[in-house]
Design a protein around this motif. Structure first.
Motif, PDB file in Angstrom:
ATOM      1  N   MET A 134       0.729  -1.133  -0.138  1.00 39.26           N
ATOM      2  CA  MET A 134      -0.083   0.100  -0.115  1.00 39.26           C
ATOM      3  C   MET A 134       0.799   1.374   0.007  1.00 39.26           C
ATOM      4  O   MET A 134       0.456   2.106  -0.643  1.00 39.26           O
ATOM      5  CB  MET A 134      -0.832  -0.007   1.261  1.00 39.26           C
ATOM      6  N   ASN A 135       1.712   1.088   0.803  1.00 40.34           N
ATOM      7  CA  ASN A 135       2.934   2.542   0.975  1.00 40.34           C
ATOM      8  C   ASN A 135       3.470   2.759  -0.347  1.00 40.34           C
ATOM      9  O   ASN A 135       3.595   3.936  -0.799  1.00 40.34           O
ATOM     10  CB  ASN A 135       3.866   2.247   2.131  1.00 40.34           C
ATOM     11  N   THR A 136       3.962   1.670  -1.150  1.00 38.99           N
ATOM     12  CA  THR A 136       4.709   1.728  -2.171  1.00 38.99           C
ATOM     13  C   THR A 136       3.748   2.480  -3.279  1.00 38.99           C
ATOM     14  O   THR A 136       4.219   3.265  -4.255  1.00 38.99           O
ATOM     15  CB  THR A 136       5.395   0.391  -2.902  1.00 38.99           C
ATOM     16  N   LEU A 137       2.241   1.769  -3.431  1.00 39.07           N
ATOM     17  CA  LEU A 137       1.475   2.213  -4.238  1.00 39.07           C
ATOM     18  C   LEU A 137       1.115   3.891  -4.243  1.00 39.07           C
ATOM     19  O   LEU A 137       1.232   4.698  -5.304  1.00 39.07           O
ATOM     20  CB  LEU A 137       0.039   1.497  -3.885  1.00 39.07           C
ATOM     21  N   VAL A 138       1.037   4.381  -2.854  1.00 37.07           N
ATOM     22  CA  VAL A 138       0.873   5.593  -2.619  1.00 37.07           C
ATOM     23  C   VAL A 138       2.069   6.659  -3.268  1.00 37.07           C
ATOM     24  O   VAL A 138       2.214   7.652  -3.791  1.00 37.07           O
ATOM     25  CB  VAL A 138       0.519   6.004  -1.255  1.00 37.07           C
ATOM     26  N   LYS A 139       3.345   5.996  -3.031  1.00 40.38           N
ATOM     27  CA  LYS A 139       4.537   6.871  -3.465  1.00 40.38           C
ATOM     28  C   LYS A 139       4.714   6.813  -5.134  1.00 40.38           C
ATOM     29  O   LYS A 139       5.011   7.849  -5.492  1.00 40.38           O
ATOM     30  CB  LYS A 139       5.674   6.135  -2.802  1.00 40.38           C
ATOM     31  N   ALA A 140       4.265   5.809  -5.685  1.00 37.15           N
ATOM     32  CA  ALA A 140       4.155   5.718  -7.084  1.00 37.15           C
ATOM     33  C   ALA A 140       3.093   6.592  -7.580  1.00 37.15           C
ATOM     34  O   ALA A 140       3.394   7.434  -8.735  1.00 37.15           O
ATOM     35  CB  ALA A 140       3.917   4.150  -7.474  1.00 37.15           C
ATOM     36  N   ILE A 141       1.855   6.765  -7.065  1.00 36.46           N
ATOM     37  CA  ILE A 141       1.112   7.817  -7.498  1.00 36.46           C
ATOM     38  C   ILE A 141       1.446   9.309  -7.255  1.00 36.46           C
ATOM     39  O   ILE A 141       1.358   9.955  -8.022  1.00 36.46           O
ATOM     40  CB  ILE A 141      -0.396   7.378  -6.610  1.00 36.46           C
ATOM     41  N   SER A 147       3.383  14.172  -9.533  1.00 35.58           N
ATOM     42  CA  SER A 147       4.261  15.431  -9.531  1.00 35.58           C
ATOM     43  C   SER A 147       5.266  15.350 -10.800  1.00 35.58           C
ATOM     44  O   SER A 147       5.592  16.413 -11.456  1.00 35.58           O
ATOM     45  CB  SER A 147       5.451  15.319  -8.361  1.00 35.58           C
ATOM     46  N   THR A 148       5.403  14.360 -11.628  1.00 37.94           N
ATOM     47  CA  THR A 148       6.212  14.298 -12.637  1.00 37.94           C
ATOM     48  C   THR A 148       5.445  14.842 -13.650  1.00 37.94           C
ATOM     49  O   THR A 148       5.771  15.618 -14.497  1.00 37.94           O
ATOM     50  CB  THR A 148       6.603  12.738 -13.058  1.00 37.94           C
ATOM     51  N   SER A 149       4.094  14.476 -13.941  1.00 39.13           N
ATOM     52  CA  SER A 149       3.363  15.169 -14.931  1.00 39.13           C
ATOM     53  C   SER A 149       3.054  16.461 -14.778  1.00 39.13           C
ATOM     54  O   SER A 149       2.863  17.367 -15.829  1.00 39.13           O
ATOM     55  CB  SER A 149       1.876  14.321 -14.974  1.00 39.13           C
ATOM     56  N   ILE A 150       2.928  16.924 -13.723  1.00 36.49           N
ATOM     57  CA  ILE A 150       2.943  18.514 -13.239  1.00 36.49           C
ATOM     58  C   ILE A 150       4.117  19.283 -13.684  1.00 36.49           C
ATOM     59  O   ILE A 150       4.114  20.128 -14.360  1.00 36.49           O
ATOM     60  CB  ILE A 150       2.814  18.867 -11.925  1.00 36.49           C
TER      61      ILE A 150
END
Length: 112
Positions: free
Chosen positions: A1-8, A13-16
């Motif tokens: 779950m924690n890695t999923l949140v980090k990936a999102i 932030s990359t797209s912004i």
């Protein structure tokens, strides 16, 4: 779950950041009226001579271009005092500046 949140969060932030880079103004567009690229305007640069007696103050660091200036022999000028340890006189235009050779700070300025 924690890695999923980090990936999102990372993908958002990359797209912004990518969107802001694409939205930056571009200067290489042709002029609509004559079909040519705009010509860069030349700017005039004034080369003023440095006046240490007016522009510099004691305790101020001298610009790096004067760090290796040729020292002046104080014995040849009656107004110049004997420099202390790690000090030397340099001539900048018509002024004489006593400089600490280690810290490159101005000790004294004499206008002759």
């Amino acid at each position: 779950m924690n890695t999923l949140v980090k990936a999102i969060v990372l993908s958002i932030s990359t797209s912004i950041l990518a969107a802001s880079a694409f939205a930056a103004p571009q200067d290489n567009h042709k002029d609509v009226h004559n079909g040519k690229y705009p010509v860069a305007q030349k700017t005039q640069v004034k080369h003023n001579s440095v006046k240490p007696s007016r522009d510099w103050r004691s305790g101020q660091a001298i610009p790096s271009q004067y760090h290796n200036a040729n020292p002046v022999d104080y014995k040849r000028h009656s107004k110049l005092t004997k420099p202390g340890k790690n000090q030397q006189w340099i001539k900048v235009n018509s002024d004489y500046v006593l400089v600490n050779t280690i810290t490159h700070k101005i000790v004294k300025i004499i206008k002759l």
